[in-house]
Design a protein around this motif. Structure first.
Motif, PDB file in Angstrom:
ATOM      1  N   ARG A  14      33.753  68.821  49.567  1.00  0.00           N
ATOM      2  CA  ARG A  14      33.950  70.275  49.517  1.00  0.00           C
ATOM      3  C   ARG A  14      35.332  70.650  50.049  1.00  0.00           C
ATOM      4  O   ARG A  14      35.978  71.567  49.526  1.00  0.00           O
ATOM      5  CB  ARG A  14      32.857  70.970  50.342  1.00  0.00           C
ATOM      6  N   SER A  15      35.814  69.935  51.051  1.00  0.00           N
ATOM      7  CA  SER A  15      37.108  70.255  51.654  1.00  0.00           C
ATOM      8  C   SER A  15      38.281  69.667  50.882  1.00  0.00           C
ATOM      9  O   SER A  15      39.436  69.937  51.202  1.00  0.00           O
ATOM     10  CB  SER A  15      37.134  69.766  53.107  1.00  0.00           C
ATOM     11  N   GLY A  16      37.987  68.833  49.882  1.00  0.00           N
ATOM     12  CA  GLY A  16      39.045  68.293  49.037  1.00  0.00           C
ATOM     13  C   GLY A  16      39.890  67.229  49.684  1.00  0.00           C
ATOM     14  O   GLY A  16      41.111  67.218  49.523  1.00  0.00           O
ATOM     15  N   HIS A  17      39.234  66.297  50.404  1.00  0.00           N
ATOM     16  CA  HIS A  17      39.966  65.229  51.086  1.00  0.00           C
ATOM     17  C   HIS A  17      39.548  63.875  50.500  1.00  0.00           C
ATOM     18  O   HIS A  17      38.630  63.223  51.027  1.00  0.00           O
ATOM     19  CB  HIS A  17      39.682  65.260  52.590  1.00  0.00           C
ATOM     20  N   PRO A  18      40.189  63.423  49.430  1.00  0.00           N
ATOM     21  CA  PRO A  18      39.777  62.167  48.782  1.00  0.00           C
ATOM     22  C   PRO A  18      39.879  60.948  49.693  1.00  0.00           C
ATOM     23  O   PRO A  18      39.050  60.044  49.622  1.00  0.00           O
ATOM     24  CB  PRO A  18      40.719  62.051  47.581  1.00  0.00           C
ATOM     25  N   GLU A  19      40.905  60.922  50.576  1.00  0.00           N
ATOM     26  CA  GLU A  19      41.028  59.774  51.473  1.00  0.00           C
ATOM     27  C   GLU A  19      39.847  59.710  52.437  1.00  0.00           C
ATOM     28  O   GLU A  19      39.339  58.627  52.753  1.00  0.00           O
ATOM     29  CB  GLU A  19      42.343  59.851  52.264  1.00  0.00           C
ATOM     30  N   ALA A  20      39.405  60.890  52.895  1.00  0.00           N
ATOM     31  CA  ALA A  20      38.237  60.930  53.772  1.00  0.00           C
ATOM     32  C   ALA A  20      36.981  60.499  53.024  1.00  0.00           C
ATOM     33  O   ALA A  20      36.110  59.813  53.581  1.00  0.00           O
ATOM     34  CB  ALA A  20      38.067  62.340  54.341  1.00  0.00           C
ATOM     35  N   VAL A  21      36.891  60.900  51.767  1.00  0.00           N
ATOM     36  CA  VAL A  21      35.756  60.485  50.944  1.00  0.00           C
ATOM     37  C   VAL A  21      35.728  58.965  50.834  1.00  0.00           C
ATOM     38  O   VAL A  21      34.682  58.318  51.025  1.00  0.00           O
ATOM     39  CB  VAL A  21      35.839  61.133  49.539  1.00  0.00           C
ATOM     40  N   GLU A  22      36.881  58.369  50.522  1.00  0.00           N
ATOM     41  CA  GLU A  22      36.981  56.911  50.407  1.00  0.00           C
ATOM     42  C   GLU A  22      36.574  56.221  51.708  1.00  0.00           C
ATOM     43  O   GLU A  22      35.794  55.258  51.703  1.00  0.00           O
ATOM     44  CB  GLU A  22      38.428  56.526  50.060  1.00  0.00           C
ATOM     45  N   LEU A  23      37.075  56.739  52.836  1.00  0.00           N
ATOM     46  CA  LEU A  23      36.775  56.129  54.122  1.00  0.00           C
ATOM     47  C   LEU A  23      35.283  56.199  54.427  1.00  0.00           C
ATOM     48  O   LEU A  23      34.678  55.213  54.877  1.00  0.00           O
ATOM     49  CB  LEU A  23      37.578  56.820  55.229  1.00  0.00           C
ATOM     50  N   LEU A  24      34.680  57.344  54.200  1.00  0.00           N
ATOM     51  CA  LEU A  24      33.253  57.503  54.484  1.00  0.00           C
ATOM     52  C   LEU A  24      32.415  56.569  53.616  1.00  0.00           C
ATOM     53  O   LEU A  24      31.430  55.980  54.099  1.00  0.00           O
ATOM     54  CB  LEU A  24      32.839  58.958  54.268  1.00  0.00           C
ATOM     55  N   ILE A  25      32.791  56.427  52.349  1.00  0.00           N
ATOM     56  CA  ILE A  25      32.045  55.519  51.475  1.00  0.00           C
ATOM     57  C   ILE A  25      32.200  54.081  51.960  1.00  0.00           C
ATOM     58  O   ILE A  25      31.230  53.307  52.010  1.00  0.00           O
ATOM     59  CB  ILE A  25      32.519  55.666  50.013  1.00  0.00           C
ATOM     60  N   GLU A  26      33.425  53.702  52.355  1.00  0.00           N
ATOM     61  CA  GLU A  26      33.667  52.358  52.870  1.00  0.00           C
ATOM     62  C   GLU A  26      32.852  52.089  54.132  1.00  0.00           C
ATOM     63  O   GLU A  26      32.412  50.951  54.374  1.00  0.00           O
ATOM     64  CB  GLU A  26      35.151  52.183  53.181  1.00  0.00           C
ATOM     65  N   ARG A  27      32.616  53.141  54.916  1.00  0.00           N
ATOM     66  CA  ARG A  27      31.867  52.980  56.164  1.00  0.00           C
ATOM     67  C   ARG A  27      30.359  53.142  55.962  1.00  0.00           C
ATOM     68  O   ARG A  27      29.601  53.115  56.923  1.00  0.00           O
ATOM     69  CB  ARG A  27      32.382  53.990  57.203  1.00  0.00           C
ATOM     70  N   GLY A  28      29.927  53.319  54.702  1.00  0.00           N
ATOM     71  CA  GLY A  28      28.490  53.289  54.432  1.00  0.00           C
ATOM     72  C   GLY A  28      27.844  54.579  53.984  1.00  0.00           C
ATOM     73  O   GLY A  28      26.609  54.633  53.828  1.00  0.00           O
ATOM     74  N   ALA A  29      28.605  55.634  53.784  1.00  0.00           N
ATOM     75  CA  ALA A  29      28.003  56.886  53.305  1.00  0.00           C
ATOM     76  C   ALA A  29      27.406  56.676  51.914  1.00  0.00           C
ATOM     77  O   ALA A  29      28.046  56.091  51.035  1.00  0.00           O
ATOM     78  CB  ALA A  29      29.055  57.992  53.268  1.00  0.00           C
ATOM     79  N   GLY A  30      26.195  57.131  51.718  1.00  0.00           N
ATOM     80  CA  GLY A  30      25.507  56.932  50.441  1.00  0.00           C
ATOM     81  C   GLY A  30      25.952  57.932  49.383  1.00  0.00           C
ATOM     82  O   GLY A  30      25.799  59.138  49.571  1.00  0.00           O
ATOM     83  N   VAL A  31      26.471  57.427  48.271  1.00  0.00           N
ATOM     84  CA  VAL A  31      26.952  58.335  47.223  1.00  0.00           C
ATOM     85  C   VAL A  31      25.801  58.982  46.464  1.00  0.00           C
ATOM     86  O   VAL A  31      26.011  59.952  45.714  1.00  0.00           O
ATOM     87  CB  VAL A  31      27.876  57.605  46.225  1.00  0.00           C
TER      88      VAL A  31
END
Length: 303
Positions: free
Chosen positions: A60-77
């Motif tokens: 929602r905040s438009g931060h693709p790098e944060a999205v990538e990091l969270l997915i790498e750390r285990g956030a479920g897509v």
């Protein structure tokens, strides 16, 4: 029709002002160092702050790098929060790049939030590029969203119907070119005599009478008056709620036209305002048509 999307969009506007824990605050600003620090300190990567997970909030905040990091750390897509799936946030903000990012990491293009597929969200949002991304990723262009009470006559909404109804001509054309099928029932002219008007009236009463009036003197409100409907020119009564689709369907209501329409209005005649299930069972349809035939001073002869 857009109750869910409307409520989601209202909430999205409030997310950036919401108070959250260190991880959520870091995600809002896109601070990768702070995000990593919060996760290293034990922050729950799926914790919801007012309905939004960190991943949803990063999208929602438009931060693709944060999205990538969270997915790498285990956030479920494909993990759903109160606000919906991660793809929901990307679709509703027309974030095509983030949609591609989520899909590349395994997000399901056919996933649904509260029953509504991502493709429906994209169509309702009028985002052709979003529709293209989902279809290219394997989204079902004929997917059905069942809206309302399945025990009665729920709304049956396909992406193509929604595009036609909401006047997104470019999206409708794209979907039609990419596999949309429009249903048509078998002809029933030879079976019309088997229809039972009494059974048709019994079906009509709980399912149709809340919208349609049936006496000549009745004034229509939510839907056209059905007195003399058989043999009447389509979209010809004093009623302001006709859809463009029905207004463009020329000719009078024949028995076969009623058969087609009632089999599933949004499936056989996409774009109409009548988005209920109709009478998909042929026996019910024959009975309803037999009943509609009686709503006239002089019933139209059977073929």
């Amino acid at each position: 029709m857009r109750e869910l999307i409307g409520s989601v969009l209202l909430y999205l506007g409030a997310l950036t002002a919401a108070e959250g824990g260190p991880l959520h605050e870091a995600v809002k600003s896109g601070d990768l160092t702070a995000i990593a620090a919060a996760l290293d300190a034990g922050a729950d990567i799926e914790e919801q702050d007012k309905g939004a997970t960190p991943l949803f909030l990063a999208i929602r905040s438009g931060h693709p790098e944060a999205v990538e990091l969270l997915i790498e750390r285990g956030a479920g897509v494909n993990n759903q929060s109160a606000m919906g799936l991660p793809l929901t946030g990307a679709v509703l903000t027309n974030s095509v790049d983030l949609m591609r990012l989520l899909l590349a990491h395994g997000a399901d293009p056919n996933a649904a939030a509260r029953g509504e597929r991502m493709l429906h969200f994209a169509v309702a949002n009028g985002c052709l590029d979003c529709v293209k991304v989902l279809v290219e990723a394997g989204a079902d262009v004929n997917a059905i969203w069942v809206r309302g009470d399945p025990a009665r006559l729920p709304g049956i909404i396909t992406p193509y119907h929604l595009a036609k109804h909401d006047d997104h001509a470019d999206i409708a054309a794209y979907l039609l070119e990419h596999g949309v099928t429009i249903s048509k029932p078998e002809p029933i002219s030879a079976k019309l005599a088997t229809g039972d008007p009494a059974k048709g009236k019994a079906f009509f009463a709980p399912n149709c009478s809340s919208c349609h009036v049936t006496r000549a003197q009745d004034i229509p409100t939510r839907a056209p008056n059905l007195w003399n409907v058989v043999g009447r020119d389509k979209a010809s009564t004093k009623f302001s709620g006709y859809s463009q689709t029905l207004s463009a369907w020329e000719g009078s209501w024949t028995y076969e036209d009623l058969n087609i329409f009632l089999a599933g209005p949004t499936l056989t005649t996409p774009g109409v305002n009548m988005d209920v299930r109709g009478a998909p069972d042929e026996a019910d349809r024959l009975d309803v048509i037999a009943y509609l035939r009686t709503l006239a001073d002089t019933p139209v002869p059977l073929p």
